[in-house]
Write a protein that holds these residues in place. Structure first.
Motif, PDB file in Angstrom:
ATOM      1  N   PRO A  55       0.801  -1.221   0.000  1.00  0.00           N
ATOM      2  CA  PRO A  55       0.000   0.000   0.000  1.00  0.00           C
ATOM      3  C   PRO A  55       0.836   1.275   0.000  1.00  0.00           C
ATOM      4  O   PRO A  55       0.294   2.378   0.012  1.00  0.00           O
ATOM      5  N   GLY A  56       2.177   1.106  -0.017  1.00  0.00           N
ATOM      6  CA  GLY A  56       3.049   2.271  -0.042  1.00  0.00           C
ATOM      7  C   GLY A  56       4.075   2.300   1.060  1.00  0.00           C
ATOM      8  O   GLY A  56       5.006   3.122   1.041  1.00  0.00           O
ATOM      9  N   ASP A  57       3.944   1.389   2.034  1.00  0.00           N
ATOM     10  CA  ASP A  57       4.894   1.373   3.146  1.00  0.00           C
ATOM     11  C   ASP A  57       5.615   0.037   3.268  1.00  0.00           C
ATOM     12  O   ASP A  57       6.058  -0.350   4.335  1.00  0.00           O
ATOM     13  N   GLY A  58       5.720  -0.683   2.159  1.00  0.00           N
ATOM     14  CA  GLY A  58       6.457  -1.930   2.148  1.00  0.00           C
ATOM     15  C   GLY A  58       5.601  -3.116   1.777  1.00  0.00           C
ATOM     16  O   GLY A  58       4.394  -3.128   2.014  1.00  0.00           O
ATOM     17  N   PRO A  59       6.223  -4.158   1.180  1.00  0.00           N
ATOM     18  CA  PRO A  59       5.469  -5.324   0.720  1.00  0.00           C
ATOM     19  C   PRO A  59       5.028  -6.226   1.863  1.00  0.00           C
ATOM     20  O   PRO A  59       5.705  -6.334   2.887  1.00  0.00           O
ATOM     21  N   VAL A  60       3.865  -6.860   1.684  1.00  0.00           N
ATOM     22  CA  VAL A  60       3.364  -7.851   2.631  1.00  0.00           C
ATOM     23  C   VAL A  60       2.878  -9.061   1.847  1.00  0.00           C
ATOM     24  O   VAL A  60       2.571  -8.970   0.659  1.00  0.00           O
ATOM     25  N   ALA A  61       2.807 -10.184   2.538  1.00  0.00           N
ATOM     26  CA  ALA A  61       2.333 -11.423   1.907  1.00  0.00           C
ATOM     27  C   ALA A  61       1.670 -12.294   2.952  1.00  0.00           C
ATOM     28  O   ALA A  61       2.034 -12.271   4.128  1.00  0.00           O
ATOM     29  N   LEU A  62       0.692 -13.059   2.512  1.00  0.00           N
ATOM     30  CA  LEU A  62       0.067 -14.054   3.379  1.00  0.00           C
ATOM     31  C   LEU A  62      -0.419 -15.221   2.538  1.00  0.00           C
ATOM     32  O   LEU A  62      -0.705 -15.075   1.354  1.00  0.00           O
ATOM     33  N   THR A  63      -0.487 -16.385   3.164  1.00  0.00           N
ATOM     34  CA  THR A  63      -1.005 -17.578   2.508  1.00  0.00           C
ATOM     35  C   THR A  63      -2.486 -17.705   2.821  1.00  0.00           C
ATOM     36  O   THR A  63      -2.905 -17.522   3.964  1.00  0.00           O
TER      37      THR A  63
END
Length: 203
Positions: A55-63
């Motif tokens: 969203p603009g403050d760093g990548p995230v990931a989830l399964t």
């Protein structure tokens, strides 16, 4: 007879609507405990996906095992994110996401997205960014870049609808699209499984 609980907010960017819808529950229904509910679904397998966003403050990931398609025209998919997930706030704030549909060969990605308390993007050899800026894992069997168009609060989770704007997958008829080659990754009864020729039922 039914009762209406307080309305929950709904975001519908596809139609420029922002409002609320009531949550309807049945009164007098037997109460089902969380353990009973989980037990009912324990023998119901699900495909495995990894969802990424920034969203603009760093990548995230989830399964996630809750991804499914709901419409081809327009191309819409739905998934849910738990309020307990550290990635949930970022995914809910993002305008676009990438949904990676995994095969058995990408089990490592599934475990990566399911492990809490780690930097899921520490290994820069596993991921890069699309030209549109979203983080993604090129090794995924197929991926869909989608724009979030609607969300709904449901218990301790948020149900999110997204419209596909770009896809990458083997074409129909390509041997790579067949289960024998792709070996779709499945989560069943707290264990990883894969589909293939061995799981085919001949009619």
């Amino acid at each position: 007879m039914s009762t209406t609980q307080p309305a929950f907010p709904v975001r519908d960017e596809a139609h420029g609507v922002e409002g609320s819808r009531p949550l309807i529950t049945l009164s007098g229904s037997p109460q089902v405990t969380p353990d009973e509910f989980k037990a009912a679904f324990r023998n119901h397998p699900a495909g495995v996906a990894v969802i990424t966003a920034d969203p603009g403050d760093g990548p995230v990931a989830l399964t996630a095992t809750s991804v499914f398609s709901v419409s081809a025209e327009p191309p819409l998919l739905v998934f849910s994110v738990s309020a307990l997930s550290s990635s949930a706030p970022s995914i809910k704030r993002a305008d676009t996401i990438v949904v990676h549909l995994l095969g058995a060969g990408q089990l490592g990605l599934a475990k990566l997205g399911a492990t809490s308390g780690i930097d899921r993007f520490a290994d820069t050899s596993l991921w890069t960014r699309l030209t549109t800026g979203e983080p993604y894992f090129p090794a995924a069997h197929a991926w869909i870049r989608a724009r979030i168009v609607n969300e709904m609060q449901a218990g301790g989770s948020t149900v999110i609808a997204a419209e596909a704007v770009q896809t990458h997958a083997p074409a129909a008829g390509d041997p790579a699209a067949d289960a024998a080659s792709a070996e779709p990754l499945v989560y069943h009864n707290r264990t990883w499984h894969h589909l293939g020729e061995h799981s085919k039922i001949l009619s």
